[in-house]
Motif scaffolding. Structure first.
Motif, PDB file in Angstrom:
ATOM      1  N   GLU A  75       0.828  -1.205   0.000  1.00 47.36           N
ATOM      2  CA  GLU A  75       0.000   0.000   0.000  1.00 47.36           C
ATOM      3  C   GLU A  75       0.869   1.265   0.000  1.00 47.36           C
ATOM      4  OE1 GLU A  75      -3.931  -1.617   2.411  1.00 47.36           O
ATOM      5  OE2 GLU A  75      -2.195  -0.912   3.540  1.00 47.36           O
ATOM      6  N   THR A  76       1.937   1.224   0.787  1.00 45.57           N
ATOM      7  CA  THR A  76       2.844   2.369   0.859  1.00 45.57           C
ATOM      8  C   THR A  76       3.498   2.620  -0.496  1.00 45.57           C
ATOM      9  OG1 THR A  76       3.284   1.929   3.191  1.00 45.57           O
ATOM     10  CG2 THR A  76       4.871   3.320   2.042  1.00 45.57           C
ATOM     11  N   LYS A  77       3.957   1.551  -1.141  1.00 44.25           N
ATOM     12  CA  LYS A  77       4.598   1.696  -2.446  1.00 44.25           C
ATOM     13  C   LYS A  77       3.597   2.154  -3.505  1.00 44.25           C
ATOM     14  CE  LYS A  77       6.713  -2.389  -2.083  1.00 44.25           C
ATOM     15  NZ  LYS A  77       7.540  -3.559  -2.422  1.00 44.25           N
ATOM     16  N   ALA A  78       2.366   1.655  -3.443  1.00 51.06           N
ATOM     17  CA  ALA A  78       1.336   2.076  -4.402  1.00 51.06           C
ATOM     18  C   ALA A  78       1.016   3.556  -4.225  1.00 51.06           C
ATOM     19  CB  ALA A  78       0.078   1.228  -4.226  1.00 51.06           C
ATOM     20  N   GLU A  79       0.928   3.992  -2.981  1.00 52.47           N
ATOM     21  CA  GLU A  79       0.679   5.412  -2.713  1.00 52.47           C
ATOM     22  C   GLU A  79       1.837   6.261  -3.239  1.00 52.47           C
ATOM     23  OE1 GLU A  79       0.512   7.845   1.300  1.00 52.47           O
ATOM     24  OE2 GLU A  79      -1.224   6.508   1.119  1.00 52.47           O
ATOM     25  N   GLY A  80       3.049   5.765  -3.075  1.00 46.19           N
ATOM     26  CA  GLY A  80       4.220   6.475  -3.591  1.00 46.19           C
ATOM     27  C   GLY A  80       4.188   6.587  -5.107  1.00 46.19           C
ATOM     28  N   SER A  81       3.786   5.507  -5.768  1.00 45.62           N
ATOM     29  CA  SER A  81       3.681   5.539  -7.232  1.00 45.62           C
ATOM     30  C   SER A  81       2.625   6.544  -7.685  1.00 45.62           C
ATOM     31  CB  SER A  81       3.333   4.144  -7.766  1.00 45.62           C
ATOM     32  OG  SER A  81       4.411   3.262  -7.569  1.00 45.62           O
ATOM     33  N   ALA A  82       1.512   6.578  -6.962  1.00 47.15           N
ATOM     34  CA  ALA A  82       0.444   7.531  -7.293  1.00 47.15           C
ATOM     35  C   ALA A  82       0.935   8.966  -7.109  1.00 47.15           C
ATOM     36  CB  ALA A  82      -0.782   7.265  -6.433  1.00 47.15           C
ATOM     37  N   ASP A  83       1.678   9.208  -6.031  1.00 48.73           N
ATOM     38  CA  ASP A  83       2.239  10.538  -5.803  1.00 48.73           C
ATOM     39  C   ASP A  83       3.195  10.924  -6.925  1.00 48.73           C
ATOM     40  OD1 ASP A  83       0.839  10.912  -3.435  1.00 48.73           O
ATOM     41  OD2 ASP A  83       2.536  10.380  -2.147  1.00 48.73           O
ATOM     42  N   GLN A  84       4.023   9.968  -7.361  1.00 44.47           N
ATOM     43  CA  GLN A  84       4.967  10.256  -8.431  1.00 44.47           C
ATOM     44  C   GLN A  84       4.241  10.596  -9.729  1.00 44.47           C
ATOM     45  OE1 GLN A  84       7.467   6.679  -8.174  1.00 44.47           O
ATOM     46  NE2 GLN A  84       9.199   8.051  -7.794  1.00 44.47           N
ATOM     47  N   LEU A  85       3.212   9.822 -10.055  1.00 45.52           N
ATOM     48  CA  LEU A  85       2.468  10.068 -11.280  1.00 45.52           C
ATOM     49  C   LEU A  85       1.774  11.431 -11.232  1.00 45.52           C
ATOM     50  CD1 LEU A  85       1.429   9.195 -14.032  1.00 45.52           C
ATOM     51  CD2 LEU A  85      -0.424   7.984 -12.866  1.00 45.52           C
ATOM     52  N   GLY A  86       1.123  11.712 -10.116  1.00 43.24           N
ATOM     53  CA  GLY A  86       0.472  13.009  -9.954  1.00 43.24           C
ATOM     54  C   GLY A  86       1.472  14.150 -10.044  1.00 43.24           C
ATOM     55  N   GLY A  87       2.640  13.934  -9.483  1.00 46.84           N
ATOM     56  CA  GLY A  87       3.697  14.938  -9.538  1.00 46.84           C
ATOM     57  C   GLY A  87       4.189  15.181 -10.955  1.00 46.84           C
ATOM     58  N   GLN A  88       4.316  14.092 -11.717  1.00 50.50           N
ATOM     59  CA  GLN A  88       4.743  14.236 -13.109  1.00 50.50           C
ATOM     60  C   GLN A  88       3.723  15.054 -13.895  1.00 50.50           C
ATOM     61  OE1 GLN A  88       5.222  10.135 -14.242  1.00 50.50           O
ATOM     62  NE2 GLN A  88       7.371  10.073 -13.631  1.00 50.50           N
ATOM     63  N   ILE A  89       2.443  14.793 -13.633  1.00 54.07           N
ATOM     64  CA  ILE A  89       1.389  15.531 -14.331  1.00 54.07           C
ATOM     65  C   ILE A  89       1.450  17.010 -13.959  1.00 54.07           C
ATOM     66  CG2 ILE A  89      -1.122  15.838 -14.510  1.00 54.07           C
ATOM     67  CD1 ILE A  89      -1.288  12.715 -14.186  1.00 54.07           C
ATOM     68  N   LYS A  90       1.553  17.294 -12.648  1.00 53.99           N
ATOM     69  CA  LYS A  90       1.641  18.695 -12.207  1.00 53.99           C
ATOM     70  C   LYS A  90       2.853  19.393 -12.817  1.00 53.99           C
ATOM     71  CE  LYS A  90      -0.497  18.495  -7.622  1.00 53.99           C
ATOM     72  NZ  LYS A  90      -0.213  18.647  -6.174  1.00 53.99           N
ATOM     73  N   GLU A  91       3.984  18.711 -12.800  1.00 56.52           N
ATOM     74  CA  GLU A  91       5.204  19.312 -13.329  1.00 56.52           C
ATOM     75  C   GLU A  91       5.050  19.618 -14.819  1.00 56.52           C
ATOM     76  OE1 GLU A  91      10.010  18.529 -13.644  1.00 56.52           O
ATOM     77  OE2 GLU A  91       8.726  16.896 -12.968  1.00 56.52           O
ATOM     78  N   THR A  92       4.478  18.687 -15.566  1.00 51.39           N
ATOM     79  CA  THR A  92       4.292  18.864 -17.003  1.00 51.39           C
ATOM     80  C   THR A  92       3.328  20.014 -17.300  1.00 51.39           C
ATOM     81  OG1 THR A  92       4.736  16.524 -17.401  1.00 51.39           O
ATOM     82  CG2 THR A  92       3.562  17.721 -19.132  1.00 51.39           C
ATOM     83  N   VAL A  93       2.206  20.045 -16.580  1.00 48.64           N
ATOM     84  CA  VAL A  93       1.232  21.114 -16.785  1.00 48.64           C
ATOM     85  C   VAL A  93       1.838  22.453 -16.387  1.00 48.64           C
ATOM     86  CG1 VAL A  93      -1.008  22.039 -16.024  1.00 48.64           C
ATOM     87  CG2 VAL A  93      -0.787  19.616 -16.573  1.00 48.64           C
ATOM     88  N   GLY A  94       2.555  22.469 -15.271  1.00 49.83           N
ATOM     89  CA  GLY A  94       3.196  23.704 -14.836  1.00 49.83           C
ATOM     90  C   GLY A  94       4.201  24.221 -15.847  1.00 49.83           C
ATOM     91  N   ALA A  95       4.988  23.310 -16.408  1.00 49.84           N
ATOM     92  CA  ALA A  95       5.980  23.707 -17.407  1.00 49.84           C
ATOM     93  C   ALA A  95       5.293  24.205 -18.673  1.00 49.84           C
ATOM     94  CB  ALA A  95       6.908  22.539 -17.728  1.00 49.84           C
ATOM     95  N   ALA A  96       4.229  23.536 -19.066  1.00 46.20           N
ATOM     96  CA  ALA A  96       3.528  23.911 -20.304  1.00 46.20           C
ATOM     97  C   ALA A  96       2.820  25.256 -20.180  1.00 46.20           C
ATOM     98  CB  ALA A  96       2.524  22.825 -20.681  1.00 46.20           C
ATOM     99  N   THR A  97       2.356  25.566 -18.979  1.00 49.58           N
ATOM    100  CA  THR A  97       1.599  26.811 -18.788  1.00 49.58           C
ATOM    101  C   THR A  97       2.446  27.940 -18.211  1.00 49.58           C
ATOM    102  OG1 THR A  97       0.871  26.134 -16.578  1.00 49.58           O
ATOM    103  CG2 THR A  97      -0.568  25.568 -18.439  1.00 49.58           C
ATOM    104  N   GLY A  98       3.696  27.636 -17.886  1.00 50.39           N
ATOM    105  CA  GLY A  98       4.561  28.649 -17.305  1.00 50.39           C
ATOM    106  C   GLY A  98       4.295  28.898 -15.823  1.00 50.39           C
TER     107      GLY A  98
END
Length: 62
Positions: A8-31
């Motif tokens: 469960e801990t590792k799955a939560e970590g993977s979800a955090d990483q994926l969400g973080g990648q999305i935020k980072e990508t959107v943030g970079a794309a929108t400035g």
């Protein structure tokens, strides 16, 4: 409060990483540097959770 299993801990970590990648990508794309930094931090948090899950695995097998 119940303790999380290592899986469960590792799955939560993977979800955090994926969400973080999305935020980072959107943030970079929108400035949006703040969103980009949040994404980077979420990815780091996810990596730490996954590592903690691995530590739990190591100690549960002893």
């Amino acid at each position: 409060m119940a303790h999380q299993t290592s899986t469960e801990t590792k799955a939560e970590g993977s979800a955090d990483q994926l969400g973080g990648q999305i935020k980072e990508t959107v943030g970079a794309a929108t400035g949006d540097e703040s969103l980009e930094r949040q994404g980077e931090n979420d990815q780091r948090k996810g990596s730490l959770k996954k590592a903690w899950g691995n530590v739990k695995d190591a100690f549960s097998k002893k």
